[in-house]
Design a protein around this motif. Structure first.
Motif, PDB file in Angstrom:
ATOM      1  N   PHE A 114       0.856  -1.192   0.000  1.00 22.47           N
ATOM      2  CA  PHE A 114       0.000   0.000   0.000  1.00 22.47           C
ATOM      3  C   PHE A 114       0.892   1.241   0.000  1.00 22.47           C
ATOM      4  O   PHE A 114       0.715   2.160  -0.797  1.00 22.47           O
ATOM      5  CB  PHE A 114      -0.875  -0.052   1.253  1.00 22.47           C
ATOM      6  CG  PHE A 114      -2.003   0.939   1.336  1.00 22.47           C
ATOM      7  CD1 PHE A 114      -3.315   0.508   1.257  1.00 22.47           C
ATOM      8  CD2 PHE A 114      -1.776   2.293   1.566  1.00 22.47           C
ATOM      9  CE1 PHE A 114      -4.374   1.396   1.383  1.00 22.47           C
ATOM     10  CE2 PHE A 114      -2.819   3.187   1.691  1.00 22.47           C
ATOM     11  CZ  PHE A 114      -4.127   2.740   1.587  1.00 22.47           C
ATOM     12  N   ASN A 115       1.860   1.255   0.902  1.00 21.56           N
ATOM     13  CA  ASN A 115       2.802   2.367   1.040  1.00 21.56           C
ATOM     14  C   ASN A 115       3.569   2.610  -0.260  1.00 21.56           C
ATOM     15  O   ASN A 115       3.669   3.746  -0.730  1.00 21.56           O
ATOM     16  CB  ASN A 115       3.775   2.049   2.177  1.00 21.56           C
ATOM     17  CG  ASN A 115       4.747   3.173   2.446  1.00 21.56           C
ATOM     18  OD1 ASN A 115       4.387   4.175   3.023  1.00 21.56           O
ATOM     19  ND2 ASN A 115       5.989   2.992   2.013  1.00 21.56           N
ATOM     20  N   ASP A 116       4.111   1.550  -0.845  1.00 20.83           N
ATOM     21  CA  ASP A 116       4.903   1.686  -2.065  1.00 20.83           C
ATOM     22  C   ASP A 116       4.073   2.269  -3.208  1.00 20.83           C
ATOM     23  O   ASP A 116       4.569   3.099  -3.980  1.00 20.83           O
ATOM     24  CB  ASP A 116       5.487   0.336  -2.486  1.00 20.83           C
ATOM     25  CG  ASP A 116       6.523  -0.187  -1.500  1.00 20.83           C
ATOM     26  OD1 ASP A 116       6.968   0.586  -0.613  1.00 20.83           O
ATOM     27  OD2 ASP A 116       6.876  -1.382  -1.601  1.00 20.83           O
ATOM     28  N   TRP A 117       2.825   1.847  -3.305  1.00 18.94           N
ATOM     29  CA  TRP A 117       1.952   2.375  -4.353  1.00 18.94           C
ATOM     30  C   TRP A 117       1.711   3.863  -4.135  1.00 18.94           C
ATOM     31  O   TRP A 117       1.818   4.669  -5.059  1.00 18.94           O
ATOM     32  CB  TRP A 117       0.624   1.606  -4.385  1.00 18.94           C
ATOM     33  CG  TRP A 117      -0.214   1.927  -5.576  1.00 18.94           C
ATOM     34  CD1 TRP A 117      -0.186   1.320  -6.794  1.00 18.94           C
ATOM     35  CD2 TRP A 117      -1.206   2.967  -5.685  1.00 18.94           C
ATOM     36  NE1 TRP A 117      -1.093   1.910  -7.650  1.00 18.94           N
ATOM     37  CE2 TRP A 117      -1.736   2.920  -6.982  1.00 18.94           C
ATOM     38  CE3 TRP A 117      -1.692   3.926  -4.807  1.00 18.94           C
ATOM     39  CZ2 TRP A 117      -2.723   3.785  -7.429  1.00 18.94           C
ATOM     40  CZ3 TRP A 117      -2.683   4.792  -5.247  1.00 18.94           C
ATOM     41  CH2 TRP A 117      -3.188   4.724  -6.538  1.00 18.94           C
ATOM     42  N   ALA A 125      -2.645  12.658  -9.011  1.00 19.47           N
ATOM     43  CA  ALA A 125      -4.059  12.656  -8.638  1.00 19.47           C
ATOM     44  C   ALA A 125      -4.897  11.947  -9.693  1.00 19.47           C
ATOM     45  O   ALA A 125      -4.707  12.157 -10.896  1.00 19.47           O
ATOM     46  CB  ALA A 125      -4.547  14.086  -8.441  1.00 19.47           C
ATOM     47  N   GLY A 126      -5.793  11.084  -9.234  1.00 20.84           N
ATOM     48  CA  GLY A 126      -6.675  10.344 -10.131  1.00 20.84           C
ATOM     49  C   GLY A 126      -6.156   8.975 -10.532  1.00 20.84           C
ATOM     50  O   GLY A 126      -6.888   8.194 -11.137  1.00 20.84           O
ATOM     51  N   ASP A 127      -4.902   8.653 -10.204  1.00 26.41           N
ATOM     52  CA  ASP A 127      -4.363   7.328 -10.518  1.00 26.41           C
ATOM     53  C   ASP A 127      -5.133   6.261  -9.747  1.00 26.41           C
ATOM     54  O   ASP A 127      -5.531   6.468  -8.598  1.00 26.41           O
ATOM     55  CB  ASP A 127      -2.884   7.227 -10.142  1.00 26.41           C
ATOM     56  CG  ASP A 127      -1.961   7.912 -11.131  1.00 26.41           C
ATOM     57  OD1 ASP A 127      -2.460   8.410 -12.161  1.00 26.41           O
ATOM     58  OD2 ASP A 127      -0.750   7.963 -10.871  1.00 26.41           O
ATOM     59  N   THR A 128      -5.331   5.121 -10.387  1.00 25.70           N
ATOM     60  CA  THR A 128      -6.001   3.982  -9.758  1.00 25.70           C
ATOM     61  C   THR A 128      -5.213   2.712 -10.039  1.00 25.70           C
ATOM     62  O   THR A 128      -4.361   2.690 -10.925  1.00 25.70           O
ATOM     63  CB  THR A 128      -7.441   3.806 -10.297  1.00 25.70           C
ATOM     64  OG1 THR A 128      -7.385   3.576 -11.713  1.00 25.70           O
ATOM     65  CG2 THR A 128      -8.303   5.017  -9.990  1.00 25.70           C
ATOM     66  N   GLY A 129      -5.522   1.678  -9.301  1.00 27.33           N
ATOM     67  CA  GLY A 129      -4.891   0.391  -9.540  1.00 27.33           C
ATOM     68  C   GLY A 129      -5.240  -0.593  -8.440  1.00 27.33           C
ATOM     69  O   GLY A 129      -5.875  -0.237  -7.448  1.00 27.33           O
ATOM     70  N   ILE A 130      -4.822  -1.810  -8.641  1.00 26.42           N
ATOM     71  CA  ILE A 130      -5.026  -2.867  -7.653  1.00 26.42           C
ATOM     72  C   ILE A 130      -3.683  -3.163  -7.000  1.00 26.42           C
ATOM     73  O   ILE A 130      -2.669  -3.310  -7.681  1.00 26.42           O
ATOM     74  CB  ILE A 130      -5.601  -4.147  -8.288  1.00 26.42           C
ATOM     75  CG1 ILE A 130      -7.028  -3.883  -8.788  1.00 26.42           C
ATOM     76  CG2 ILE A 130      -5.593  -5.300  -7.290  1.00 26.42           C
ATOM     77  CD1 ILE A 130      -7.681  -5.064  -9.483  1.00 26.42           C
ATOM     78  N   VAL A 131      -3.693  -3.241  -5.680  1.00 27.41           N
ATOM     79  CA  VAL A 131      -2.506  -3.570  -4.907  1.00 27.41           C
ATOM     80  C   VAL A 131      -2.786  -4.856  -4.145  1.00 27.41           C
ATOM     81  O   VAL A 131      -3.797  -4.957  -3.448  1.00 27.41           O
ATOM     82  CB  VAL A 131      -2.151  -2.430  -3.920  1.00 27.41           C
ATOM     83  CG1 VAL A 131      -1.048  -2.844  -2.986  1.00 27.41           C
ATOM     84  CG2 VAL A 131      -1.782  -1.176  -4.683  1.00 27.41           C
ATOM     85  N   ALA A 132      -1.891  -5.814  -4.281  1.00 29.24           N
ATOM     86  CA  ALA A 132      -2.029  -7.090  -3.569  1.00 29.24           C
ATOM     87  C   ALA A 132      -1.210  -7.036  -2.293  1.00 29.24           C
ATOM     88  O   ALA A 132      -0.097  -6.523  -2.286  1.00 29.24           O
ATOM     89  CB  ALA A 132      -1.535  -8.235  -4.447  1.00 29.24           C
ATOM     90  N   VAL A 145      -8.272  -1.891  -4.104  1.00 28.37           N
ATOM     91  CA  VAL A 145      -8.403  -1.025  -5.266  1.00 28.37           C
ATOM     92  C   VAL A 145      -8.047   0.350  -4.736  1.00 28.37           C
ATOM     93  O   VAL A 145      -8.605   0.803  -3.734  1.00 28.37           O
ATOM     94  CB  VAL A 145      -9.825  -1.001  -5.852  1.00 28.37           C
ATOM     95  CG1 VAL A 145      -9.882  -0.030  -7.031  1.00 28.37           C
ATOM     96  CG2 VAL A 145     -10.266  -2.365  -6.304  1.00 28.37           C
ATOM     97  N   MET A 146      -7.108   1.004  -5.373  1.00 33.38           N
ATOM     98  CA  MET A 146      -6.576   2.273  -4.893  1.00 33.38           C
ATOM     99  C   MET A 146      -7.038   3.428  -5.783  1.00 33.38           C
ATOM    100  O   MET A 146      -7.170   3.265  -6.995  1.00 33.38           O
ATOM    101  CB  MET A 146      -5.051   2.232  -4.906  1.00 33.38           C
ATOM    102  CG  MET A 146      -4.438   1.049  -4.176  1.00 33.38           C
ATOM    103  SD  MET A 146      -4.639   1.116  -2.401  1.00 33.38           S
ATOM    104  CE  MET A 146      -3.550   2.477  -2.004  1.00 33.38           C
TER     105      MET A 146
END
Length: 192
Positions: A114-117, A125-132, A145-146
């Motif tokens: 989470f931190n690294d993302w 701003a507005g970036d999205t993605g999935i973090v495992a 989902v971030m």
């Protein structure tokens, strides 16, 4: 000492009660911006309660998070729609009533993935993605989902504000009880 360098090690006596081994990591002013981020958490379910997550249990959680992300992408893809989805779907009880929002997140506050993302240099701003988060020995395995809201106040400013708030609260609460005298009556022996 001004000549202290990173990784210097020393021992220090603690007023006759023992010794500490001290490792100097470095100096800094925490002069980086905190971030605000929204997220939706889906945790894997340890269905057989064996303390381990099978590949199937992990895959089920991943499938659920991907479906939520796809649902958001098929809509109007706004921060507001993400917040509503977080309220409806997130398993994070710390943020699933405020649109999945965490403000003034500082480095190291969240799990490493989470931190690294959040603190990726290219994040905007507005970036999205999935973090495992596949924590080995950690408390959970799950997926986020971030949604990156943006940068916030510098971390040093957050620390100063928090210190001042805590001091003011401590003084306020101490003043509430300063003139109160507690008396133990006979029934107190049954309490607790």
């Amino acid at each position: 000492s001004a000549d202290r360098a990173a990784n210097d090690v020393t021992t220090a006596e603690a007023s006759g009660s023992g010794y500490y081994v001290v490792l100097f990591q470095g100096r800094g002013t925490n002069d980086y911006n905190t971030v605000s981020v929204r997220h939706i958490l889906i945790q894997a379910v340890d269905a057989d309660e064996d303390g381990a997550y099978s590949d199937e249990e992990k895959a089920a959680a991943k499938e659920r998070i991907e479906a939520i992300y796809d649902e958001w992408k098929q809509g109007d893809m706004t921060e507001d729609s993400f917040a509503q989805l977080a309220n409806d779907k997130s398993e994070d009880t710390g943020s699933n009533t405020n649109g999945g929002l965490y403000k003034q997140v500082y480095k190291g506050q969240m799990v490493s993935e989470f931190n690294d993302w959040c603190f990726d240099e290219s994040r905007k701003a507005g970036d999205t993605g999935i973090v495992a988060n596949d924590a080995t020995g950690g408390s959970y395995i799950g997926y986020h989902v971030m949604y990156f809201v943006g940068t916030d106040d510098p971390y040093w400013m957050v620390q100063v504000r928090n210190a001042m708030t805590n001091k003011a609260y401590s003084e306020w609460s101490a003043n509430l009880v300063k003139d109160i005298t507690a008396t133990e009556n006979s029934g107190m022996k049954y309490v607790g």
